[in-house]
Design a protein around this motif. Structure first.
Motif, PDB file in Angstrom:
ATOM      1  N   GLU A 170     -12.073   7.576  22.232  1.00  0.00           N
ATOM      2  CA  GLU A 170     -11.976   6.133  21.990  1.00  0.00           C
ATOM      3  C   GLU A 170     -13.331   5.446  21.907  1.00  0.00           C
ATOM      4  O   GLU A 170     -13.452   4.376  21.312  1.00  0.00           O
ATOM      5  N   LYS A 171     -14.360   6.051  22.467  1.00  0.00           N
ATOM      6  CA  LYS A 171     -15.671   5.396  22.476  1.00  0.00           C
ATOM      7  C   LYS A 171     -16.409   5.499  21.142  1.00  0.00           C
ATOM      8  O   LYS A 171     -17.428   4.835  20.951  1.00  0.00           O
ATOM      9  N   GLU A 193     -22.259   9.489  10.142  1.00  0.00           N
ATOM     10  CA  GLU A 193     -22.825   8.725  11.254  1.00  0.00           C
ATOM     11  C   GLU A 193     -21.729   7.961  11.981  1.00  0.00           C
ATOM     12  O   GLU A 193     -20.882   7.315  11.347  1.00  0.00           O
ATOM     13  N   TRP A 194     -21.798   8.035  13.327  1.00  0.00           N
ATOM     14  CA  TRP A 194     -20.810   7.364  14.174  1.00  0.00           C
ATOM     15  C   TRP A 194     -21.548   6.575  15.260  1.00  0.00           C
ATOM     16  O   TRP A 194     -22.696   6.868  15.597  1.00  0.00           O
ATOM     17  N   THR A 237     -22.831   3.228  24.603  1.00  0.00           N
ATOM     18  CA  THR A 237     -24.297   3.187  24.691  1.00  0.00           C
ATOM     19  C   THR A 237     -24.925   2.423  23.544  1.00  0.00           C
ATOM     20  O   THR A 237     -26.104   2.076  23.602  1.00  0.00           O
ATOM     21  N   GLY A 238     -24.151   2.193  22.462  1.00  0.00           N
ATOM     22  CA  GLY A 238     -24.692   1.503  21.301  1.00  0.00           C
ATOM     23  C   GLY A 238     -25.514   2.401  20.396  1.00  0.00           C
ATOM     24  O   GLY A 238     -26.089   1.924  19.410  1.00  0.00           O
TER      25      GLY A 238
END
Length: 373
Positions: free
Chosen positions: A68-69, A80-81, A86-87
């Protein structure tokens, strides 16, 4: 050794399924060499690089539940994800390593189809096996609003949100062209390779070498045809000449049927035509021998011709039907090369049956009216 041999046979079967599904490839040769190599020979390939890509692809399809994060940043390639906790931007490889593979391509039925998507792109529709549909429905119901990545050969093709329970059907999309969607459908229906495939050697035979083999085979056909015609004329004289005319018509009909049905004429096919040259004359031989028997019984020429054909018909029919049965069995149980031979054998038998019984009889009936004959 047993595991390697079994794996090689599975790989050979999957490769054969993929190649046979490609309509532009006819009569390929696929054979196992040793315990860990497979030789594939394909005539008339116009796009060898595309074929190699299809053969090398493991076609491992996975349905992975993304943690989910994570959420995708690149919505086109999904390379890219973003880690929302953490951003930071992370790679798809990291996301994949933390995602669980819930279902795979082995859970699909081999009936995937290519369809036009709502945005004009091409998509591949799939259906899960009956025993997996309930599990898939329950899985999607429990994970509504979660991201389910559809992964092919370790690359993310789609990352849709699960909006509701899915009964067991779905689509794969991802800016695919019609050809790419068709290749993906082919791979899914043929199945995934159990091991990666490495191309050890890739050779392309020039058209000159192929033409040389065809030329030699055609020369053999011309020599055989000439020998058969010479024998028929020397032994049966005028009826033999009539049989030669019917034989030439038989060849013309065979070529016409081959062209009409767009049959690829390879070396086994030419061998089938050469073989039917003998069987084409065989019917004439039976007819002429019956004709000689009728003439020896002092019947008139007209009645002898009619009786000769009538009495010979049963034997001709039996001989050709048994040959057609053999051709059907070869086509049903044989490999691609044997199937090409069987197809040309069946075409040749049907054409020879027509020319021997119909054309020869018509020509002889016309000739016996002339005094010179």
């Amino acid at each position: 050794v047993v595991v390697v041999a079994v794996t090689a046979e599975i790989v050979q079967h999957i490769i054969e399924e993929r190649i046979v599904s490609m309509s532009e490839i006819t009569e390929p040769t696929i054979q196992k060499q040793g315990t860990d190599r497979i030789i594939v020979q394909m005539p008339g390939v116009r796009e060898p690089e595309r074929v190699l890509d299809i053969l090398k692809s493991t076609a491992l399809l996975e349905f992975r539940l993304v943690p989910e994060k994570y959420e995708p940043v690149d919505m086109i390639t999904y390379r890219e994800w973003k880690d929302t906790e953490t951003g930071q931007t992370v790679s798809w490889d990291l996301v994949r390593a933390e995602s669980a593979a819930e279902f795979t391509g082995r859970d699909l039925l081999p009936n995937s189809t290519v369809q036009s998507g709502q945005t004009g792109d091409w998509v591949v529709a799939f259906e899960l096996k009956n025993e997996q549909k309930d599990d898939f429905n329950e899985f999607t119901r429990r994970n509504v609003d979660r991201i389910m990545a559809i992964v092919l050969d370790r690359e993310c093709k789609m990352a849709p949100f699960i909006r509701s329970a899915i009964p067991g059907n779905g689509i794969i999309e991802g800016n695919m062209t019609a050809e790419e969607a068709s290749d993906l459908k082919l791979l899914l229906n043929a199945g995934a390779l159990p091991v990666p495939l490495e191309i050890v050697e890739n050779r392309t035979v020039s058209a000159t070498l192929g033409r040389d083999s065809i030329t030699r085979s055609l020369n053999a056909a011309y020599i055989g045809l000439g020998a058969v015609m010479l024998f028929m004329i020397l032994y049966y004289r005028l009826p033999g000449a009539v049989a030669c005319i019917a034989l030439m018509l038989y060849l013309s009909l065979t070529i016409a049927v081959t062209v009409y049905f767009n049959v690829t004429l390879t070396l086994p096919g030419i061998a089938g035509i050469i073989l039917t040259l003998g069987t084409a004359v065989d019917a004439n031989v039976i007819i002429f021998e019956r004709l000689k028997e009728e003439l020896q019984a002092r019947r008139s020429l007209r009645s002898a011709v009619a009786a000769g054909f009538d009495r010979a018909w049963t034997a001709i029919l039996d001989g050709n039907v048994t040959t057609l049965i053999a051709a059907a069995v070869l086509y049903w149980l044989g490999t691609s090369l044997i199937q090409g031979f069987a197809a040309m054998l069946a075409i040749g038998v049907l054409c020879s049956l027509f020319t021997a019984v119909t054309v020869t009889r018509w020509l002889l009936t016309m000739i016996i009216e002339a005094r010179w004959a």
